[in-house]
Motif scaffolding. Sequence first.
Motif, mmCIF file in Angstrom:
data_model
loop_
_atom_site.group_PDB
_atom_site.id
_atom_site.type_symbol
_atom_site.label_atom_id
_atom_site.label_comp_id
_atom_site.label_asym_id
_atom_site.label_seq_id
_atom_site.Cartn_x
_atom_site.Cartn_y
_atom_site.Cartn_z
ATOM 1 N N HIS A 1 -5.621 2.234 -1.855
ATOM 2 C CA HIS A 1 -4.720 1.119 -1.565
ATOM 3 C C HIS A 1 -4.181 1.216 -0.141
ATOM 4 C CE1 HIS A 1 -1.001 -1.310 -1.819
ATOM 5 N NE2 HIS A 1 -1.711 -2.050 -2.651
ATOM 6 N N THR A 2 -3.881 2.416 0.317
ATOM 7 C CA THR A 2 -3.388 2.605 1.681
ATOM 8 C C THR A 2 -4.439 2.196 2.700
ATOM 9 O OG1 THR A 2 -2.002 4.443 0.926
ATOM 10 C CG2 THR A 2 -2.439 4.299 3.288
ATOM 11 N N ARG A 3 -5.677 2.608 2.469
ATOM 12 C CA ARG A 3 -6.754 2.223 3.395
ATOM 13 C C ARG A 3 -6.950 0.710 3.416
ATOM 14 N NH1 ARG A 3 -9.661 6.745 1.147
ATOM 15 N NH2 ARG A 3 -10.869 5.254 -0.103
ATOM 16 N N ALA A 4 -6.822 0.067 2.264
ATOM 17 C CA ALA A 4 -6.994 -1.385 2.203
ATOM 18 C C ALA A 4 -5.901 -2.102 2.992
ATOM 19 C CB ALA A 4 -7.001 -1.844 0.754
ATOM 20 N N ILE A 5 -4.658 -1.607 2.898
ATOM 21 C CA ILE A 5 -3.556 -2.213 3.652
ATOM 22 C C ILE A 5 -3.763 -2.017 5.155
ATOM 23 C CG2 ILE A 5 -1.088 -2.041 4.147
ATOM 24 C CD1 ILE A 5 -0.616 -1.479 1.222
ATOM 25 N N GLU A 6 -4.202 -0.810 5.534
ATOM 26 C CA GLU A 6 -4.461 -0.545 6.952
ATOM 27 C C GLU A 6 -5.581 -1.443 7.489
ATOM 28 O OE1 GLU A 6 -5.306 3.590 7.014
ATOM 29 O OE2 GLU A 6 -3.192 4.211 6.905
ATOM 30 N N ALA A 7 -6.598 -1.691 6.668
ATOM 31 C CA ALA A 7 -7.693 -2.555 7.121
ATOM 32 C C ALA A 7 -7.249 -3.997 7.298
ATOM 33 C CB ALA A 7 -8.843 -2.483 6.114
ATOM 34 N N LEU A 8 -6.204 -4.428 6.574
ATOM 35 C CA LEU A 8 -5.725 -5.807 6.674
ATOM 36 C C LEU A 8 -4.793 -6.028 7.867
ATOM 37 C CD1 LEU A 8 -5.824 -8.536 5.068
ATOM 38 C CD2 LEU A 8 -3.694 -7.812 3.989
ATOM 39 N N GLN A 9 -4.208 -4.965 8.409
ATOM 40 C CA GLN A 9 -3.204 -5.101 9.463
ATOM 41 C C GLN A 9 -3.677 -5.861 10.700
ATOM 42 O OE1 GLN A 9 0.053 -4.403 8.953
ATOM 43 N NE2 GLN A 9 -0.760 -3.984 6.886
ATOM 44 N N PRO A 10 -4.899 -5.651 11.216
ATOM 45 C CA PRO A 10 -5.332 -6.435 12.390
ATOM 46 C C PRO A 10 -5.310 -7.943 12.150
ATOM 47 C CG PRO A 10 -6.783 -4.557 12.048
ATOM 48 C CD PRO A 10 -5.901 -4.626 10.852
ATOM 49 N N HIS B 1 -13.608 -3.313 4.037
ATOM 50 C CA HIS B 1 -12.556 -2.424 3.530
ATOM 51 C C HIS B 1 -11.270 -3.153 3.152
ATOM 52 C CE1 HIS B 1 -15.078 0.919 4.597
ATOM 53 N NE2 HIS B 1 -15.080 0.577 5.884
ATOM 54 N N THR B 2 -11.257 -4.474 3.180
ATOM 55 C CA THR B 2 -10.059 -5.215 2.776
ATOM 56 C C THR B 2 -10.162 -5.606 1.306
ATOM 57 O OG1 THR B 2 -11.092 -7.259 3.562
ATOM 58 C CG2 THR B 2 -9.608 -6.132 5.080
ATOM 59 N N TYR B 3 -9.128 -5.200 0.527
ATOM 60 C CA TYR B 3 -9.115 -5.513 -0.906
ATOM 61 C C TYR B 3 -7.779 -6.087 -1.363
ATOM 62 C CZ TYR B 3 -13.435 -2.830 -1.127
ATOM 63 O OH TYR B 3 -14.716 -2.372 -0.927
ATOM 64 N N VAL B 4 -6.770 -6.083 -0.503
ATOM 65 C CA VAL B 4 -5.473 -6.696 -0.819
ATOM 66 C C VAL B 4 -5.166 -7.729 0.261
ATOM 67 C CG1 VAL B 4 -4.528 -4.771 -2.143
ATOM 68 C CG2 VAL B 4 -4.300 -4.779 0.345
ATOM 69 N N PHE B 5 -4.579 -8.869 -0.140
ATOM 70 C CA PHE B 5 -4.418 -9.980 0.805
ATOM 71 C C PHE B 5 -3.049 -10.640 0.714
ATOM 72 C CE2 PHE B 5 -8.861 -9.595 -0.430
ATOM 73 C CZ PHE B 5 -9.491 -9.485 0.808
ATOM 74 N N ALA B 6 -2.140 -10.141 -0.116
ATOM 75 C CA ALA B 6 -0.860 -10.808 -0.320
ATOM 76 C C ALA B 6 -0.046 -10.873 0.968
ATOM 77 C CB ALA B 6 -0.061 -10.090 -1.405
#
Length: 336
Positions: A5-14, A42-47
């Motif tokens: 989950h942490t990696r997914a959030i980091e991938a969404l930041q850009p 690597h993006t799995y969360v989008f909220a």
Amino acid sequence: MNQTHTRAIEALQPFIHIANSNSATSPRFVANIITNATSHPHTYVFAELLETPTIQSLQSPDIPPEYQGYLKLLEIFAWGTWQDYQASSSSSSSSSSSAKNIKANNETYIATPNLPKLSSEQAQKLRLLSLLSLATTIKPLTYSALQSALSLPDIGDLESLVTSAIYSSLLGARLSPSSNPPTVNVTSVAPLRDVQPQSLGKMITQLTEWEARCGEVARDLEAEIEAVKANAAIRGIKETEYKEMYDVRVKARKQDAGAPGTGGGVGNAAPVARRGPLGIRRGPRGLFGGNKREADDIEQDDGFFDAGDGMDIDEGAGSGRGNGSRTKRVLGGRRD
């Protein structure tokens, strides 16, 4: 927080940074952000991206129709499933709402009425996310159920998708193709699905009920603890009373044993001397006041004693009797 989950959030930041920093909010620009975010491996969360003002600007009635479906598409990636994507269609459309494959620019796209078409990367991503939701709702997770829910008629494609989810740390699972029916045995699911805002009320209700049940269990446990403490206190009192009674009786016995004339050897009473079989005075330490071993040696049966009788002494000839006959006299006993 789970590492996946942490990696997914980091991938969404850009993508969040681009949406917040660029003042350009043209529908095409916003649509490109959504397309790139949902296609990233690597993006799995989008909220968090969904909540930005730039993305929410697609709700404006002035948005051209070809871009209006991108907001709905991002919501499906956030908390929807493959079936939700297929079912989304215009109420005025009389065509089938099922997904269709379209070949364009040497790439396969999946189009649904009123929603943007999906690239192969987006289709793979949405199926993976849908697999996470299905793993928590379908028991047992059979091949046939997954094939129907994910539109994968080929078993090889389904097994490839599940294997990809396992190696991406999205699922902890084991394939059982030889079982009847063939099943995917899931042991863990990564927390990568966002919560739909409409479901928050239901979740709060469920958590409130769970909290009430936990409170009841805690009260029951406290009552049990108090009962155990009370029983332990009662046992302690009884043990104390028993010990006091025991000490009193032991003390009374010692006093009785030391009273004069009881033969206990305590107090002013002197030990009573006894006489042995030969009439010899025997003290408390044996014959002649010696030790017990010497007394035992003296009192050993030499064959001259009869139980209950005295001792016969043969005076023999020349004892002073005229006829030389042998006479006997008895010591310490009687002669029959």
